[in-house]
Design a protein around this motif. Structure first.
Motif, PDB file in Angstrom:
ATOM      1  N   TYR A 186       0.842  -1.204   0.000  1.00 54.56           N
ATOM      2  CA  TYR A 186       0.000   0.000   0.000  1.00 54.56           C
ATOM      3  C   TYR A 186       0.881   1.260   0.000  1.00 54.56           C
ATOM      4  N   PHE A 223      -0.044   5.357  -0.660  1.00 53.30           N
ATOM      5  CA  PHE A 223      -1.219   5.561   0.193  1.00 53.30           C
ATOM      6  C   PHE A 223      -0.790   6.042   1.581  1.00 53.30           C
ATOM      7  N   ARG A 227      -5.468   9.488  -1.061  1.00 53.91           N
ATOM      8  CA  ARG A 227      -5.173   8.050  -1.083  1.00 53.91           C
ATOM      9  C   ARG A 227      -4.836   7.636   0.328  1.00 53.91           C
ATOM     10  N   ILE A 287      -7.710   0.069   1.201  1.00 57.42           N
ATOM     11  CA  ILE A 287      -7.244   1.279   0.524  1.00 57.42           C
ATOM     12  C   ILE A 287      -8.422   1.907  -0.196  1.00 57.42           C
ATOM     13  N   ILE A 333      -9.233   5.553  -2.768  1.00 57.16           N
ATOM     14  CA  ILE A 333      -8.796   6.789  -3.419  1.00 57.16           C
ATOM     15  C   ILE A 333     -10.038   7.656  -3.580  1.00 57.16           C
ATOM     16  N   HIS A 388      -8.313   5.340 -11.988  1.00 60.57           N
ATOM     17  CA  HIS A 388      -8.031   4.825 -10.638  1.00 60.57           C
ATOM     18  C   HIS A 388      -8.670   3.460 -10.418  1.00 60.57           C
ATOM     19  N   GLU A 392       4.237   7.187  -6.519  1.00 61.62           N
ATOM     20  CA  GLU A 392       2.841   7.431  -6.844  1.00 61.62           C
ATOM     21  C   GLU A 392       2.771   8.059  -8.236  1.00 61.62           C
TER      22      GLU A 392
END
Lengths: 437, 437
Positions: A34, A39, A101, A127, A129, A139, B376
């Motif tokens: 993650y 994130f 995120r 997770i 977004i 996404h 990212e």
């Protein structure tokens, strides 16, 4: 003295240290992945005001909830990590950067019927977004690539991420004049994997859906082929419904990007039977299966929602997220002997001092630790054999006994506990490190 | 739509992402240090049967406890990690290896009066070492060396681990004929730091302790000097009491070994005023203070107990442990601006694609991640300026914009967000890694 039986509640996982180490390894792999995708961590309270947690009332959840009062206050334990996220984002909107995120790994509580392999306290690894006002469809394709990375990291190859889009189903129902009971129909269709096609037909009939319409639905759900072929068939049906066409368009985009994100065709597919029972999903939905162990159920699920925090704010916050139910996953993998990681110990070296003056053993331990080697000194007063047994039970890979001889000659024997091999090296942390590496 | 105010309960810490990252950094440093000394992880349930959790009834704790029923079952949330450990060890005795070294980092619950800086949900970070039947006194000296390592790791130099032994105080009271109310006396003396000497004298007088005896206690508590001098004075008092003498002997041993474990004399001292109010400690006790911030109170406390799990088993399990109240510590450090770690981001690189075809940007991200770089991709459709602002707010140290030019020339600009410097490097993960390292 009156003694109480030391019981742990049914439905609450409590592991032995060796199992806990493996559990934590898996948890760390998920968390690291993650983070690798950028994130941000959150850690919201386990207790919330019932008024806040249950703002969106009703459903099965409410019966399962741990709810109680403390003083005058009506409290509940969180039953997922999504509702606390909604509250958090509404509360902290001005302090967050979008797309937001976030990951959260934490325990949630559901008072389900006690049953083998069902947990009342369990970890979710989420997770999400979130967009501010809007969130690009790409996404929806990034998440499967993260799921893919995680299950590869956990040592699996043969798994499938199944993808669908709820708009396709909703549009289909709409075009069949079944819009009003589309949620009920979805709930039934969602169970097709579990209860089979015939039972689904039966339940739809009970819902007063006409026979021909049921047949259309079944034909639709039976669409087969590669992702490309499925999309072509969906398009070729020429269903004159805007929602349907938007769903097909989105699905097409998501599939295109999933491939671009590097998920092999063998690890994902379009599955038009997947609906996800929860009614807050509005677009893309995911489920993930270990192909040889479909009976475990989905090991990672989620989807797209139009408006996360509508019960708390007038800001429109669309998002997409997935969740891994880690406690159940671990339980099942353990039961099926599918944990692919070697059983690790915490301590990498056990130093057994057999000298009066502990200065040298302690110095060695301190030096090894400063090199990052997790090192334990056995400080108790036991026979040497018992100390080796301790290392063995804890699966500590290397043991160093330090007696007067070792101090005098400035050399130690490092014993590899797996091979039984002993190696004489200089009584010096750097030398020992070189050997055990 | 009726909206609910998105509130978080008073006394429940909920951090913004940047703060959460720092909190997690501190938590990880504590956990890593515990592991470096070979402690095994445990993760016991947050909910336990009230009957089990409150086996040892009474005290302040019971009023503060979160207790409720679910169905017919009387449940409580854990208020510390020690009672669950007792239960765990009694339950799993046959499957554990002794000395059993375990750490647990988890949330506990106490319904304290809401007050700034007081928490109802807070993390405790515990280590304990348990012996089977007996546990050598040297373990009492190992713990301060772990406390020392942790606070050094957290960037502190000027802190003091204060050590005492309850047997010394108990023996003293016994020799003064005050054995019966020694617990009450200890509770009062324990507050000397907070309420001052005069108030302690006053409270002891109220307890009907004779004036001369109070004077003896106060003289005793005023013993001053280096550790060595204090021990000499304790010995020279020639108090004819077995418990007292045993306590002095133990303290002497512990001090000797603490030095051997490498804790500098500047970071620990004997403090005869420390008693720890909790009545289950029976020998060594610890408190730790940041010297310039005594007002925070002890940041790491603990001690030795004779028999951990007596409410659940007839096995005698002596142990020694310490606990860090992480939530309060973090709150205080944050308030006083004492967090010594640089503010880190999760993502180390933000890739901003400004091309139609995302293949190249995605490939770069995947490659960077495979090198361990947290990367990212900004996937939303925003102006370049907004994307840089995003990187800035998240404190992401490096940004790479990928446009048609970059793809054509096979070169990218890596922007260091802190210095503003841009560097042209080959469009290749290895090259970029070399630069940002």
């Amino acid at each position: 003295m009156n003694r109480t039986e030391p019981r742990t509640l049914a439905g609450f996982m409590e592991l032995l240290p060796n199992e806990q180490i493996q559990f934590n390894q898996i948890k760390a792999k998920i968390e690291n992945t993650y983070q690798k995708y950028g994130f941000l961590p959150l850690d919201t309270p386990i207790i919330e005001l019932s008024e806040v947690l249950l703002a969106k009332a009703g459903g099965e959840t409410e019966n399962q909830i741990y709810r109680f009062t403390k003083g005058e206050t009506d409290l509940s334990l969180r039953f997922d990590l999504t509702v606390p996220l909604s509250k958090y984002v509404a509360k902290n909107y001005g302090n967050l950067s979008f797309p937001f995120r976030r990951y959260q790994i934490g325990k949630v509580y559901r008072g389900e019927k006690a049953q083998k392999g069902r947990f009342r306290e369990f970890y979710q690894c989420d997770i999400d977004i979130l967009g501010d006002g809007k969130l690009d469809i790409i996404h929806d394709a990034e998440l499967p690539s993260i799921i893919y990375t995680i299950f590869k990291e956990l040592g699996f190859n043969d798994f499938t991420i199944c993808i669908n889009n709820r708009k396709i189903l909703n549009g289909l129902f709409e075009s069949l004049g079944q819009k009003d009971c589309s949620v009920e129909i979805l709930r039934i269709i969602d169970k097709i994997e579990k209860i089979g096609k015939e039972k689904v037909v039966e339940e739809l009939t009970k819902l007063d859906v006409q026979k021909e319409k049921i047949e259309t639905m079944m034909d639709f759900l039976a669409i087969d082929g590669s992702s490309k072929q499925k999309i072509e068939k969906l398009e070729s049906l020429k269903i004159d419904n805007e929602v349907y066409n938007q769903g097909v368009e989105e699905l097409k985009e998501v599939v295109k990007y999933i491939q671009l994100f590097g998920v092999p065709d063998t690890n994902f597919k379009i599955d038009l039977t997947i609906a996800r029972g929860l009614d807050y999903y509005t677009g893309t939905v995911y489920e993930t299966f270990l192909n040889d162990y479909r009976e475990i159920g989905s090991v990672c699920s989620g989807g797209r929602y139009e408006n996360l925090a509508e019960y708390y704010t007038n800001k429109k916050l669309p998002g997409v997220g997935v969740s891994i139910g880690l406690t159940r996953l671990f339980y099942k993998l353990n039961e099926l002997n599918l944990i692919k990681m070697p059983q690790e110990s915490i301590a990498q070296v056990l130093i057994i001092p057999m000298v009066e003056n502990l200065e040298q053993p302690i110095k060695l331990a301190t030096d090894l630790r400063s090199f990052g080697v997790r090192t334990e000194i056995y400080l108790g007063d036991k026979k040497l054999k018992a100390k080796f047994k301790y290392a063995d039970k804890l699966k500590i890979p290397f043991v160093i006994v330090i007696g007067e001889d070792e101090v005098a000659t400035n050399q130690v024997n490092v014993k590899n506990m797996q091979t039984g091999e002993e190696k004489k090296v200089l009584f010096e942390a750097g030398e020992i490190l070189n050997y055990i590496k």
